[in-house]
Design a protein around this motif. Structure first.
Motif, mmCIF file in Angstrom:
data_model
loop_
_atom_site.group_PDB
_atom_site.id
_atom_site.type_symbol
_atom_site.label_atom_id
_atom_site.label_comp_id
_atom_site.label_asym_id
_atom_site.label_seq_id
_atom_site.Cartn_x
_atom_site.Cartn_y
_atom_site.Cartn_z
ATOM 1 N N ALA A 68 0.859 -1.296 -0.142
ATOM 2 C CA ALA A 68 -0.021 -0.038 -0.008
ATOM 3 C C ALA A 68 0.977 1.313 0.084
ATOM 4 N N ARG A 69 1.954 1.350 0.766
ATOM 5 C CA ARG A 69 2.733 2.313 1.052
ATOM 6 C C ARG A 69 3.458 2.570 -0.394
ATOM 7 N N LYS A 70 4.056 1.483 -0.978
ATOM 8 C CA LYS A 70 4.537 1.661 -2.264
ATOM 9 C C LYS A 70 3.490 2.375 -3.516
ATOM 10 N N SER A 71 2.275 1.704 -3.284
ATOM 11 C CA SER A 71 1.133 2.228 -4.231
ATOM 12 C C SER A 71 1.027 3.919 -4.110
ATOM 13 N N ILE A 72 0.907 4.127 -2.970
ATOM 14 C CA ILE A 72 0.570 5.680 -2.548
ATOM 15 C C ILE A 72 1.731 6.389 -2.883
ATOM 16 N N ASP A 73 3.242 6.144 -2.511
ATOM 17 C CA ASP A 73 4.050 6.850 -2.863
ATOM 18 C C ASP A 73 4.338 6.991 -4.541
ATOM 19 N N ARG A 74 3.897 6.017 -5.451
ATOM 20 C CA ARG A 74 4.016 6.028 -6.644
ATOM 21 C C ARG A 74 3.059 7.079 -7.063
ATOM 22 N N ALA A 75 1.701 6.699 -6.522
ATOM 23 C CA ALA A 75 0.690 7.624 -7.038
ATOM 24 C C ALA A 75 0.817 9.190 -6.705
ATOM 25 N N LYS A 76 1.378 9.440 -5.571
ATOM 26 C CA LYS A 76 1.811 10.758 -5.236
ATOM 27 C C LYS A 76 2.867 11.277 -6.112
ATOM 28 N N GLY A 77 3.685 10.333 -6.674
ATOM 29 C CA GLY A 77 4.665 11.031 -7.436
ATOM 30 C C GLY A 77 3.993 11.525 -8.866
ATOM 31 N N ILE A 78 3.177 10.575 -9.366
ATOM 32 C CA ILE A 78 2.358 10.890 -10.696
ATOM 33 C C ILE A 78 1.368 12.207 -10.305
ATOM 34 N N LEU A 79 0.719 12.307 -9.266
ATOM 35 C CA LEU A 79 -0.035 13.471 -9.092
ATOM 36 C C LEU A 79 0.961 15.019 -8.887
ATOM 37 N N MET A 80 2.035 14.691 -8.431
ATOM 38 C CA MET A 80 2.913 15.679 -8.141
ATOM 39 C C MET A 80 3.310 16.147 -9.683
ATOM 40 N N ASP A 81 3.859 15.236 -10.411
ATOM 41 C CA ASP A 81 4.225 15.560 -11.784
ATOM 42 C C ASP A 81 3.040 16.322 -12.546
ATOM 43 N N HIS A 82 1.880 15.579 -12.726
ATOM 44 C CA HIS A 82 1.025 15.957 -13.249
ATOM 45 C C HIS A 82 0.233 17.185 -12.995
ATOM 46 N N ASN A 83 0.348 17.581 -11.650
ATOM 47 C CA ASN A 83 -0.823 18.701 -11.198
ATOM 48 C C ASN A 83 0.312 19.734 -10.562
ATOM 49 N N ARG A 84 1.495 19.453 -10.691
ATOM 50 C CA ARG A 84 2.454 20.243 -10.117
ATOM 51 C C ARG A 84 2.069 20.762 -8.711
ATOM 52 N N ILE A 85 1.922 19.785 -7.591
ATOM 53 C CA ILE A 85 1.751 20.062 -6.578
ATOM 54 C C ILE A 85 2.527 19.351 -5.536
#
Length: 191
Positions: free
Chosen positions: A141-158
């Motif tokens: 779960a932690r790995k998935s959340i970290d990966r998803a955070k990375g995607i959101l950070m890149d795409h949404n500039r957050i």
């Protein structure tokens, strides 16, 4: 909680004697089998805490039946009963993972302590396996959340924190785990 036991021996008198000793000591004998095949089938149905298993039996011997019961996790523990104290049986017993080994004749003095220790070890091993699975799940779960955070950070500039809060917010809105939300985000962004 009463310990639930399946007694397996090809001799009816032995099964009856063992069952009587166990009942007198407060155990719940939930089934009896005259060979290893029937013992395995009983365990599939009843899921006992412990199986007392004779070694020398027709159709499927006690060692092979114990291996199936242990590998399929059909009981917490298996204790072998045998008239043979040869080293080859002992080695085979260790290899399949039984929790105890009693040389006949069996008495309550050698049976009860062996059962108590075998069941306690079986419960401990079960808890360790459950804890390991939980930790593995949490790590995934932690790995998935970290990966998803990375995607959101890149795409949404957050920021990292904003990405985490977004996943958490979606989790609450959708009544889904953060892991499931994270996996959906990952799937949506895989090309």
């Amino acid at each position: 909680m009463k310990c639930r036991i399946v007694v397996t021996d090809d001799e009816l008198i032995t099964r009856m004697d063992l069952s009587e000793i166990l009942k007198e000591e407060g155990y719940d004998v939930v089934g009896q089998a005259s060979d290893g095949f029937d013992a395995v089938e009983l365990c599939r149905k009843l899921r006992p805490d412990l199986v007392l298993m004779d070694v020398k039996m027709p159709i499927l011997d006690g060692i092979k039946a114990s291996k199936v019961i242990i590998n399929e996790e059909l009981a917490l523990s298996v204790v072998l009963l045998t008239a043979y104290s040869g080293i080859e049986f002992l080695e085979q017993a260790k290899e399949v993972g039984v929790m105890g080994y009693i040389v006949k004749p069996v008495s309550s003095q050698n049976l009860i302590p062996t059962i108590e220790i075998a069941v306690a070890k079986g419960r401990l091993i079960k808890k360790i396996k459950e804890d390991t699975e939980k930790l593995k799940d949490q790590l995934e779960a932690r790995k998935s959340i970290d990966r998803a955070k990375g995607i959101l950070m890149d795409h949404n500039r957050i920021t990292d924190k904003e990405a985490y809060n977004l996943i958490r917010k979606l989790s609450m809105e959708k009544h889904a785990s953060m892991k499931n939300i994270a996996n959906a985000i990952i799937m949506n962004h895989v090309e």
